[in-house]
Design a protein around this motif. Structure first.
Motif, PDB file in Angstrom:
ATOM      1  N   LEU A 115       0.857  -1.175  -0.083  1.00  0.00           N
ATOM      2  CA  LEU A 115       0.046  -0.068   0.166  1.00  0.00           C
ATOM      3  C   LEU A 115       0.908   1.268  -0.060  1.00  0.00           C
ATOM      4  CD1 LEU A 115      -3.079   0.489  -0.003  1.00  0.00           C
ATOM      5  CD2 LEU A 115      -2.786   0.630   2.656  1.00  0.00           C
ATOM      6  N   HIS A 116       0.585   2.285  -0.761  1.00  0.00           N
ATOM      7  CA  HIS A 116       1.273   3.342  -1.056  1.00  0.00           C
ATOM      8  C   HIS A 116       0.557   4.528  -0.779  1.00  0.00           C
ATOM      9  CE1 HIS A 116       4.716   0.862  -2.522  1.00  0.00           C
ATOM     10  NE2 HIS A 116       3.662   0.077  -3.056  1.00  0.00           N
ATOM     11  N   ARG A 117       0.844   5.470   0.012  1.00  0.00           N
ATOM     12  CA  ARG A 117       0.092   6.889   0.442  1.00  0.00           C
ATOM     13  C   ARG A 117       0.852   7.931  -0.006  1.00  0.00           C
ATOM     14  NH1 ARG A 117      -2.195   4.442   6.320  1.00  0.00           N
ATOM     15  NH2 ARG A 117      -3.243   2.581   5.565  1.00  0.00           N
ATOM     16  N   GLU A 118       1.798   8.221  -0.917  1.00  0.00           N
ATOM     17  CA  GLU A 118       2.524   9.183  -0.934  1.00  0.00           C
ATOM     18  C   GLU A 118       1.637  10.421  -1.688  1.00  0.00           C
ATOM     19  OE1 GLU A 118       5.147   5.811  -0.670  1.00  0.00           O
ATOM     20  OE2 GLU A 118       3.391   6.413  -2.164  1.00  0.00           O
ATOM     21  N   ILE A 119       0.521   9.932  -2.436  1.00  0.00           N
ATOM     22  CA  ILE A 119       0.073  10.983  -3.186  1.00  0.00           C
ATOM     23  C   ILE A 119      -1.349  11.545  -2.215  1.00  0.00           C
ATOM     24  CG2 ILE A 119      -1.367  11.681  -5.188  1.00  0.00           C
ATOM     25  CD1 ILE A 119       0.156   9.314  -6.596  1.00  0.00           C
ATOM     26  N   ALA A 120      -1.505  12.752  -2.019  1.00  0.00           N
ATOM     27  CA  ALA A 120      -2.321  13.110  -1.159  1.00  0.00           C
ATOM     28  C   ALA A 120      -3.901  12.645  -1.579  1.00  0.00           C
ATOM     29  CB  ALA A 120      -2.351  14.669  -1.037  1.00  0.00           C
ATOM     30  N   GLY A 121      -4.429  12.152  -0.627  1.00  0.00           N
ATOM     31  CA  GLY A 121      -6.012  11.846  -1.012  1.00  0.00           C
ATOM     32  C   GLY A 121      -5.841  10.452  -1.666  1.00  0.00           C
ATOM     33  N   LEU A 122      -4.900   9.808  -1.993  1.00  0.00           N
ATOM     34  CA  LEU A 122      -4.972   8.500  -2.694  1.00  0.00           C
ATOM     35  C   LEU A 122      -4.110   7.282  -2.155  1.00  0.00           C
ATOM     36  CD1 LEU A 122      -5.911   7.348  -5.543  1.00  0.00           C
ATOM     37  CD2 LEU A 122      -3.716   8.029  -6.524  1.00  0.00           C
ATOM     38  N   ALA A 168      -8.138   4.771   5.703  1.00  0.00           N
ATOM     39  CA  ALA A 168      -7.466   5.975   5.722  1.00  0.00           C
ATOM     40  C   ALA A 168      -8.210   7.195   4.942  1.00  0.00           C
ATOM     41  CB  ALA A 168      -6.016   5.562   4.632  1.00  0.00           C
ATOM     42  N   GLY A 169      -9.507   6.468   4.698  1.00  0.00           N
ATOM     43  CA  GLY A 169     -10.535   7.512   4.312  1.00  0.00           C
ATOM     44  C   GLY A 169     -10.049   8.276   2.852  1.00  0.00           C
ATOM     45  N   THR A 170      -9.109   7.594   2.331  1.00  0.00           N
ATOM     46  CA  THR A 170      -8.916   8.229   0.724  1.00  0.00           C
ATOM     47  C   THR A 170      -9.417   7.299  -0.332  1.00  0.00           C
ATOM     48  OG1 THR A 170      -6.853   6.858   0.769  1.00  0.00           O
ATOM     49  CG2 THR A 170      -6.588   9.103   1.884  1.00  0.00           C
ATOM     50  N   ASP A 171      -9.367   7.782  -1.417  1.00  0.00           N
ATOM     51  CA  ASP A 171      -9.727   6.972  -2.509  1.00  0.00           C
ATOM     52  C   ASP A 171      -8.592   6.135  -2.869  1.00  0.00           C
ATOM     53  OD1 ASP A 171     -11.582   8.662  -3.199  1.00  0.00           O
ATOM     54  OD2 ASP A 171     -10.901   9.836  -4.997  1.00  0.00           O
ATOM     55  N   VAL A 172      -9.101   4.769  -3.252  1.00  0.00           N
ATOM     56  CA  VAL A 172      -8.166   3.751  -3.675  1.00  0.00           C
ATOM     57  C   VAL A 172      -8.154   3.197  -5.040  1.00  0.00           C
ATOM     58  CG1 VAL A 172      -7.826   1.466  -2.858  1.00  0.00           C
ATOM     59  CG2 VAL A 172      -8.724   2.842  -1.287  1.00  0.00           C
ATOM     60  N   PRO A 221     -12.802  -0.334  -4.201  1.00  0.00           N
ATOM     61  CA  PRO A 221     -11.516   0.931  -4.782  1.00  0.00           C
ATOM     62  C   PRO A 221     -12.218   1.685  -6.044  1.00  0.00           C
ATOM     63  CG  PRO A 221     -11.205  -1.527  -5.757  1.00  0.00           C
ATOM     64  CD  PRO A 221     -12.213  -1.461  -4.728  1.00  0.00           C
ATOM     65  N   ASN A 222     -11.701   2.682  -6.269  1.00  0.00           N
ATOM     66  CA  ASN A 222     -12.237   3.778  -7.202  1.00  0.00           C
ATOM     67  C   ASN A 222     -11.920   3.379  -8.515  1.00  0.00           C
ATOM     68  OD1 ASN A 222     -11.408   5.399  -4.511  1.00  0.00           O
ATOM     69  ND2 ASN A 222     -13.446   6.458  -5.531  1.00  0.00           N
ATOM     70  N   VAL A 223     -10.684   2.911  -8.697  1.00  0.00           N
ATOM     71  CA  VAL A 223     -10.100   2.530  -9.871  1.00  0.00           C
ATOM     72  C   VAL A 223      -9.344   1.310  -9.949  1.00  0.00           C
ATOM     73  CG1 VAL A 223      -8.627   3.344 -12.023  1.00  0.00           C
ATOM     74  CG2 VAL A 223      -9.925   4.869 -10.488  1.00  0.00           C
TER      75      VAL A 223
END
Length: 314
Positions: A115-122, A168-172, A221-223
């Protein structure tokens, strides 16, 4: 929600030049995503492309494909469905190639059961690496590196990552080499089989089960991005559907092979997919660079047919 623009590069199979490196480095993309299969049947070709894409001056993410780090013997063993104990002796060499592969990629983030969360909101969820479609592949490697010996093991790994991403509450976004089963069994379907007379669904069962579980738990997931099944099918003039919406998920097959090609007039084109999130909505479009420059209108009829080979659902 922040607007995002991501470049998706399908299976490269050796088709990469300095024109690509400079274009993506100077682009306005927030990140560049690769579906794997950098080289051909030569590991040296894989390492060469890995060295080149490592020069991109943008955050990059990659899921290894079945041509990345594997030998011709291993590929043939998988195609022939030979017992995995026959390939165990080749594991040490596979691990050495894998180690060098990671080294050649430099700062590119490897997405494989991770899992990678470096991009804000994703959150980017890396699926099973080295998939060849339809069944579990390269089990000695999967057992050694990830303690995965079956579809059930793989589903458990993916479910755990999906739960963590949802919390995490972000898009996936799921980055895989081959896509999930369940999206069609025709040769022209997004991950349908085009090299068998009976055609069939060539998607991955573990990824499909993970997505079913995620949808039922309302954390889909979104995409989902993958490649492997090439756009130009072996069934005469059929064009593969490369974008599908289903169950609220956007599915993308970015494997336009070859991604660098010439049209009937001898003009060179470079292909990739642009994935965007705008006002919370994800969408994708095929992009064709003419001689390394952003697409020029009107596109040749063949490319226009490719670009619009999509299936819009719910």
């Amino acid at each position: 929600m922040k607007h995002l623009s991501l470049a998706i590069i399908g299976d490269i199979h050796g088709f990469w030049t300095s024109v690509d490196t400079e274009y993506f480095s100077k682009s306005e993309y927030d990140a560049v995503l690769f579906t794997g299969d950098l080289g051909t049947y030569s590991t040296e070709s894989t390492f060469r492309v890995a060295q080149e894409i490592s020069k991109i001056r943008k955050p990059c993410y990659l899921v290894p494909g079945n041509h990345d780090t594997t030998s011709l013997f291993q590929l043939l063993a998988e195609i022939l469905h030979l017992p995995s104990f026959l390939t165990w002796p080749s594991l040490p060499w596979h691990l050495r190639r894998y180690s060098r592969f990671r080294k050649e990629l430099g700062n590119i983030r490897i997405c494989e059961y991770s899992l990678h969360r470096e991009i804000a909101g994703l959150a980017i969820l890396g699926a099973r690496p080295l998939s060849m479609g339809f069944r579990m592949n390269f089990l000695p490697f999967l057992r050694k590196k990830f303690s995965v010996s079956s579809v059930a093991d793989s589903v458990r790994r993916l479910d755990s990552l999906g739960k963590e991403a949802a919390e995490a509450g972000t898009d996936v976004l799921v980055l895989a080499h081959n896509g999930p089963a369940g999206l069609g069994s025709r040769a022209s379907d997004i991950w349908g089989c085009d090299f068998r007379k009976e055609e069939g669904d060539f998607g991955d069962a573990d990824l499909a089960t993970f997505l079913e579980n995620a949808v039922s738990c309302r954390r889909a997931p979104n995409v989902v991005i993958a490649g492997h099944m090439h756009h130009h099918t072996k069934r005469s003039v059929l064009f593969r559907i490369w974008k599908v919406r289903k169950s609220g998920i956007l599915f993308i097959n970015a494997a336009r092979v070859p991604r660098i090609f010439r049209d009937a007039e001898g003009v060179s084109w470079h292909h990739h997919v642009r994935l965007t999130r705008k006002d919370g909505v994800w969408d994708a479009e095929a992009v064709y660079l003419r001689k390394g420059v952003e697409e020029v209108f009107p596109l040749p009829k063949l490319l226009e047919r490719e670009k619009t080979s999509v299936q819009e659902g719910d």
